[in-house]
Enzyme design. Structure first.
Site, PDB file in Angstrom:
ATOM      1  N   GLY A 152       0.805  -1.218   0.000  1.00  0.00           N
ATOM      2  CA  GLY A 152       0.000   0.000   0.000  1.00  0.00           C
ATOM      3  C   GLY A 152       0.837   1.266   0.000  1.00  0.00           C
ATOM      4  O   GLY A 152       1.975   1.276  -0.473  1.00  0.00           O
ATOM      5  N   CYS A 185      -3.705   8.967   8.659  1.00  0.00           N
ATOM      6  CA  CYS A 185      -3.008   8.840   9.942  1.00  0.00           C
ATOM      7  C   CYS A 185      -3.543   9.693  11.085  1.00  0.00           C
ATOM      8  O   CYS A 185      -3.732   9.192  12.187  1.00  0.00           O
ATOM      9  CB  CYS A 185      -1.532   9.162   9.751  1.00  0.00           C
ATOM     10  SG  CYS A 185      -0.658   7.840   8.937  1.00  0.00           S
TER      11      CYS A 185
HETATM   12  C1  UDX Z   1       1.050  12.554   8.216  1.00  0.00           C
HETATM   13  C2  UDX Z   1       2.381  12.907   8.877  1.00  0.00           C
HETATM   14  O1  UDX Z   1       2.830  14.194   8.401  1.00  0.00           O
HETATM   15  C3  UDX Z   1       3.421  11.829   8.588  1.00  0.00           C
HETATM   16  O2  UDX Z   1       4.626  12.110   9.283  1.00  0.00           O
HETATM   17  C4  UDX Z   1       2.867  10.473   9.045  1.00  0.00           C
HETATM   18  O3  UDX Z   1       3.787   9.436   8.736  1.00  0.00           O
HETATM   19  C5  UDX Z   1       1.545  10.200   8.365  1.00  0.00           C
HETATM   20  O4  UDX Z   1       0.625  11.271   8.625  1.00  0.00           O
HETATM   21  P1  UDX Z   1       0.055  12.731   5.760  1.00  0.00           P
HETATM   22  O5  UDX Z   1      -1.239  12.350   6.381  1.00  0.00           O
HETATM   23  O6  UDX Z   1       0.488  12.010   4.537  1.00  0.00           O
HETATM   24  O7  UDX Z   1       1.255  12.572   6.815  1.00  0.00           O
HETATM   25  O8  UDX Z   1      -0.006  14.281   5.362  1.00  0.00           O
HETATM   26  P2  UDX Z   1       0.304  15.674   6.084  1.00  0.00           P
HETATM   27  O9  UDX Z   1       1.128  16.481   5.187  1.00  0.00           O
HETATM   28  O10 UDX Z   1       0.777  15.514   7.477  1.00  0.00           O
HETATM   29  O11 UDX Z   1      -1.149  16.361   6.093  1.00  0.00           O
HETATM   30  C6  UDX Z   1      -2.233  15.820   6.847  1.00  0.00           C
HETATM   31  C7  UDX Z   1      -3.429  16.735   6.738  1.00  0.00           C
HETATM   32  O12 UDX Z   1      -3.219  17.964   7.430  1.00  0.00           O
HETATM   33  C8  UDX Z   1      -3.780  17.123   5.291  1.00  0.00           C
HETATM   34  O13 UDX Z   1      -5.178  17.107   5.113  1.00  0.00           O
HETATM   35  C9  UDX Z   1      -3.228  18.532   5.177  1.00  0.00           C
HETATM   36  O14 UDX Z   1      -3.883  19.291   4.200  1.00  0.00           O
HETATM   37  C10 UDX Z   1      -3.499  19.067   6.574  1.00  0.00           C
HETATM   38  N1  UDX Z   1      -2.619  20.176   6.973  1.00  0.00           N
HETATM   39  C11 UDX Z   1      -1.272  19.996   7.057  1.00  0.00           C
HETATM   40  C12 UDX Z   1      -3.185  21.404   7.306  1.00  0.00           C
HETATM   41  O15 UDX Z   1      -4.402  21.587   7.258  1.00  0.00           O
HETATM   42  N2  UDX Z   1      -2.352  22.429   7.709  1.00  0.00           N
HETATM   43  C13 UDX Z   1      -1.002  22.278   7.810  1.00  0.00           C
HETATM   44  O16 UDX Z   1      -0.318  23.248   8.198  1.00  0.00           O
HETATM   45  C14 UDX Z   1      -0.436  21.022   7.470  1.00  0.00           C
HETATM   46  P1  ADP Z   2      -1.225   1.826   4.250  1.00  0.00           P
HETATM   47  O1  ADP Z   2      -1.605   3.255   3.975  1.00  0.00           O
HETATM   48  O2  ADP Z   2      -1.081   1.553   5.733  1.00  0.00           O
HETATM   49  O3  ADP Z   2      -0.058   1.361   3.456  1.00  0.00           O
HETATM   50  P2  ADP Z   2      -3.022   0.428   2.430  1.00  0.00           P
HETATM   51  O4  ADP Z   2      -4.474   0.080   2.631  1.00  0.00           O
HETATM   52  O5  ADP Z   2      -2.640   1.404   1.358  1.00  0.00           O
HETATM   53  O6  ADP Z   2      -2.507   0.918   3.853  1.00  0.00           O
HETATM   54  O7  ADP Z   2      -2.190  -0.897   2.147  1.00  0.00           O
HETATM   55  C1  ADP Z   2      -2.255  -2.060   2.923  1.00  0.00           C
HETATM   56  C2  ADP Z   2      -2.124  -3.271   1.983  1.00  0.00           C
HETATM   57  O8  ADP Z   2      -1.962  -4.449   2.791  1.00  0.00           O
HETATM   58  C3  ADP Z   2      -3.339  -3.521   1.087  1.00  0.00           C
HETATM   59  O9  ADP Z   2      -2.938  -3.520  -0.268  1.00  0.00           O
HETATM   60  C4  ADP Z   2      -3.857  -4.922   1.519  1.00  0.00           C
HETATM   61  O10 ADP Z   2      -4.342  -5.694   0.446  1.00  0.00           O
HETATM   62  C5  ADP Z   2      -2.592  -5.550   2.101  1.00  0.00           C
HETATM   63  N1  ADP Z   2      -2.835  -6.632   3.049  1.00  0.00           N
HETATM   64  C6  ADP Z   2      -3.711  -6.683   4.076  1.00  0.00           C
HETATM   65  N2  ADP Z   2      -3.603  -7.851   4.734  1.00  0.00           N
HETATM   66  C7  ADP Z   2      -2.632  -8.570   4.122  1.00  0.00           C
HETATM   67  C8  ADP Z   2      -2.043  -9.874   4.342  1.00  0.00           C
HETATM   68  N3  ADP Z   2      -2.419 -10.643   5.350  1.00  0.00           N
HETATM   69  N4  ADP Z   2      -1.071 -10.262   3.485  1.00  0.00           N
HETATM   70  C9  ADP Z   2      -0.668  -9.475   2.464  1.00  0.00           C
HETATM   71  N5  ADP Z   2      -1.165  -8.251   2.224  1.00  0.00           N
HETATM   72  C10 ADP Z   2      -2.139  -7.804   3.027  1.00  0.00           C
END
Ligand code: UDX
Ligand code: ADP
Length: 473
Positions: free
Chosen positions: A17, A280
């Site tokens: 993923g 996240c």
């Molecule tokens: C986040 C963390 O940054 C990363 O370290 C962790 O591993 C996964 O989660 P991500 O969710 O990919 O990463 O994006 P990020 O750039 O953090 O933005 C998250 C959200 O906050 C987005 O919707 C973004 O638009 C919003 N955001 C970010 C704001 O609204 N204001 C800001 O100043 C920064």
């Molecule tokens: P992330 O953002 O955490 O990477 P995703 O949903 O993008 O999450 O990716 C997780 C991936 O893990 C999916 O493609 C899903 O099919 C795979 N997955 C889930 N369970 C298993 C498993 N038991 N073995 C192999 N792949 C798996």
């Protein structure tokens, strides 16, 4: 014995993923001497990784994958072979928030982690280092260890590491090439420390050794939740202030700049917005809330829950502002939504503010015309209908997915900027204005457009954290 292992030569990544794919591909790119196999249960996803059109959009990812695929980087659904060949296995499967049962709505659903761990236990014929890579609540490593140890033998032992991923989508490749830090947690036993060193050596092929931090397992797991909770807290803090700005005439960008110049506060992650999204922040905060509740720390749980609640408030506040400005009704009006991804430079829509907004607009019986440069149409239908057939029918009746921003804005009563795609900065807003119903409203949920210029064209502009009457009184 793993404690004698000097270097990792073969890596398997379970889960192809957003986390597993880019992370393992970059390891292959930076370490030509290591064979990396990324595997997944999902055949379509693996086929896409093996094709010209990768399943996820991430700037720089194609270059990395196309450079190493077929050399030391492989994508496969043959998970058992990949597990068996590997010295080290990353588990990076999905960990969504639980929908039902104990902890529903907050706790992480660890069913996928458990299934992947059991598979490793069943098929491994030699010792492995197993690395928890998915975003998981504290103590997941302990559960993995229990499952694996119950299956350990004289010949096969498992060492568990926690190696949380800090990459952000849209900048994942750069984050992986130049991480602020790499965090590796392990049980502080001789075997655990040896496994920790083996993984540290993989990263040290390109990451300076002083950026590789080693801790105990629990510190590593909690640091991941803490980092995301603190980042989200900054956004909720500035978003809370954005409401005060709108009520007073202060300008949230000016406030963010002024406070960010204090080196103790710093300028990053202070951009007010329609609300944070992504896979996240919400998930990790709710994990932290659930963990705190489970540990009988209700005050701590309440504190972090407020970061989440403020984010919900910010989205609802924006919707209310739109409806009240459009003369208290959007029924049968055409609302153009620009952007559907949770932020620019990604096709990912998980927890995107656009979903909440559009659902509310449809609820009000508006007609929504949406445009996003990267999100697949089917993804929008799935997100907006929660995969329910009746709801989907209603969504289809109220939603038009457009090929560009001009088509979306044509005959619209209001344009709403939801994702900060760069291309929205350079649109021909005169053309957009000319083709809209009047008065033509524009709501900037990302504070990215020049409101003064737009007002000169004739738009009625509302920007989050700014009071349109400020300076005129
Ligand atoms: C986040 C963390 O940054 C990363 O370290 C962790 O591993 C996964 O989660 P991500 O969710 O990919 O990463 O994006 P990020 O750039 O953090 O933005 C998250 C959200 O906050 C987005 O919707 C973004 O638009 C919003 N955001 C970010 C704001 O609204 N204001 C800001 O100043 C920064
Ligand atoms: P992330 O953002 O955490 O990477 P995703 O949903 O993008 O999450 O990716 C997780 C991936 O893990 C999916 O493609 C899903 O099919 C795979 N997955 C889930 N369970 C298993 C498993 N038991 N073995 C192999 N792949 C798996």
């Amino acid at each position: 014995m793993v404690s004698e292992m000097v270097s990792v030569r073969n890596i398997c990544c379970v889960g192809a993923g957003y986390v597993g794919g880019p992370t393992a591909a970059v390891i292959a790119y930076k370490c030509h001497h290591i064979k990396v196999t990324i595997c997944d249960l999902n055949q379509a996803r693996i086929d896409a990784w093996n094709s010209d059109k990768l399943p996820i959009y991430e700037p720089g990812l194609e270059e990395v994958v196309f450079d190493r695929r077929g050399k030391n980087l492989f994508f496969s659904t043959d998970i058992d072979t990949a597990i068996n060949e590997a010295d080290l296995i990353f588990v990076s499967v999905n960990t969504p928030t639980k929908k039902a049962g104990l902890g529903a709505g907050k706790a992480a659903d660890l069913a996928y982690i458990e299934k992947a761990t059991r598979r490793i236990a069943e098929v491994a014929k030699s010792s492995k280092i197993v690395v928890e890579k998915s975003t998981v609540p504290c103590r997941t490593a302990e559960s993995m260890r229990t499952i694996l140890e119950a299956n350990s033998t004289e010949k096969v032992r498992f060492d568990i590491l926690s190696n949380p991923e800090f990459l952000a989508e849209g900048t994942a490749i750069n984050d992986l090439f130049h991480p602020d830090r790499v965090l590796i947690g392990a049980l502080q036993t001789p075997e655990g420390i040896a496994a920790q060193r083996a993984l540290a050596e993989v990263y040290e092929n390109w990451v300076p050794a002083d950026r590789v931090i080693t801790t105990n397992l629990w510190s590593s797991e909690l640091s991941k939740l803490a980092a995301n909770a603190l980042l989200a807290q900054r956004i909720s803090s500035i978003n809370a202030l954005s409401a005060v700005c709108e009520a007073t005439g202060a300008d949230v960008d000016e406030v963010a700049y002024a406070v960010g110049r204090d080196s103790r506060i710093g300028p990053k992650f202070l951009k007010a917005s329609v609300g944070f999204g992504g896979s996240c922040f919400q998930k990790d905060i709710l994990n932290l809330v659930y963990l705190s509740q489970s540990l009988n720390l209700p005050e701590v749980a309440e504190y972090w829950n407020q970061v989440y609640l403020l984010n919900e408030y910010q989205k609802k506040r924006f919707v209310k502002k739109i409806i009240s400005t459009l003369f208290n009704t959007i029924t049968h009006k055409r609302i153009a939504v620009l952007g559907f991804a949770f932020k620019k430079d990604t096709g990912d829509t998980r927890e995107s503010a656009a979903i909440t907004l559009i659902k509310d607009f449809i609820q009000e019986n508006a007609h929504v015309a949406v445009y996003d440069p990267k999100v697949e149409h089917e993804q929008m239908y799935m997100d907006l209908s929660d995969n329910l057939p009746d709801t989907r029918k209603n969504v289809e009746e109220h939603l038009t997915i457009c090929a560009d921003a001009y088509e979306a804005a044509k005959d619209a009563d209001a344009v709403i900027i939801v994702t900060e795609w760069d291309e929205f900065k350079t649109l021909d807003y005169q053309r957009i204005y000319d083709n809209m119903h009047k008065p033509a409203f524009l709501f900037d949920g990302r504070l990215m457009l020049n409101a003064e210029e737009l007002r000169k064209i004739g738009f009625k502009v509302h920007t989050i954290g700014k009071n349109e009457l400020a300076g005129t009184a």
